[in-house]
Design a protein around this motif. Sequence first.
Motif, PDB file in Angstrom:
ATOM      1  N   ARG A 180       0.935  -1.329  -0.086  1.00 47.75           N
ATOM      2  CA  ARG A 180      -0.024  -0.051  -0.200  1.00 47.75           C
ATOM      3  C   ARG A 180       0.773   1.425  -0.129  1.00 47.75           C
ATOM      4  O   ARG A 180       1.782   1.312   0.954  1.00 47.75           O
ATOM      5  N   THR A 182       1.365   5.297  -0.129  1.00 50.16           N
ATOM      6  CA  THR A 182       0.783   6.825  -0.013  1.00 50.16           C
ATOM      7  C   THR A 182       2.136   7.860  -0.455  1.00 50.16           C
ATOM      8  O   THR A 182       2.933   7.785   0.200  1.00 50.16           O
ATOM      9  N   ASP A 184       3.160  11.398  -0.603  1.00 48.99           N
ATOM     10  CA  ASP A 184       3.057  12.858  -0.146  1.00 48.99           C
ATOM     11  C   ASP A 184       4.172  13.657  -0.489  1.00 48.99           C
ATOM     12  O   ASP A 184       5.352  13.194  -0.638  1.00 48.99           O
TER      13      ASP A 184
END
Length: 302
Positions: A180, A182, A184
């Motif tokens: 997973r 992510t 930023d």
Amino acid sequence: MPIFLEQPPYNPKGPDGQGWNRLSLNAHGGLWDECGLMPTNHPTLFEAMTGRQRWGTFDPCVGRGECGNCPVQQRYLTGEGGLEWPEGVPLLLARVRPWPSPPGSLSGGLTAGRSNLELHAWNGGPPLLETNWTGVLNAARQGAREGLAGATVSWCWFDQESEAFWVARFHPAGDEAHVRTTVDPAATRHELYAREDGPRLAVLTCQGACAHDAYHLRHLAADLGDRTATADQLTLPPPSLPEQLPGVPLITLSHGDKGTVLHRPQSRSYGTSTVRIDWDVPYDQGTVTALVAHTVRLTAAI
Ligand SMILES: [Zn+2]
Ligand SMILES: [Zn+2]
């Protein structure tokens, strides 16, 4: 890929252009067809794994060029004759063991330049397996049969003991692992799971570029999911992590209170990258072995 490597064309003028064939009974000797599935050293293993074989240092063809009926090709195509990987071991250290030359021989004769391979645990110890270059080639082949995920090979190096290189296998369940991610602006975070519904195993935080592909993380996750936590591994302290690994250019490793850090300067494929790994699994022998195998795969020669 070229498999039958025909001997170079015979030149009747001979190497000196003066009609060597008239002077020497050996004019026709010394050359033979070769088999592109029988490498004899690290460069020819590399050629065979990448389909770039050229005549020169492969073993002689044993099938008179009838590759379709040849047992060497059959074993390659079916992935037989590879390696019996010890369970739960993603990485082996291959040491090149030259054949001894026969007593009294100056040139080494037929054994010159020939070698077998001994495969050890990554941090040393007695050999776990013995094989030859064709054994590694067949083990590296992916997808030939169920459960054969293939392997990759590092650059080679010479140390006090021998010529050596790493063989890192891919995990048969690598495709089932789950990452997973992510993104930023400051960093990219990857959470690793061996299965979608399984426990989280580690979190990687990439600062700078992501200097890896998605499959690298899936195979790390699969290896972590299958750490064989034997009693030994639970009681022994984890092996100390080397700051650099031979045959693995440029990557540096460190481990401390803030997790494990893997630094990689800019390369042809990726920008400068620093990865911090926070482990959910215990930091033990199995985890360190999985990390070292991951590092080898990141910079594999093939
Ligand atoms: Zn052949
Ligand atoms: Zn990343």
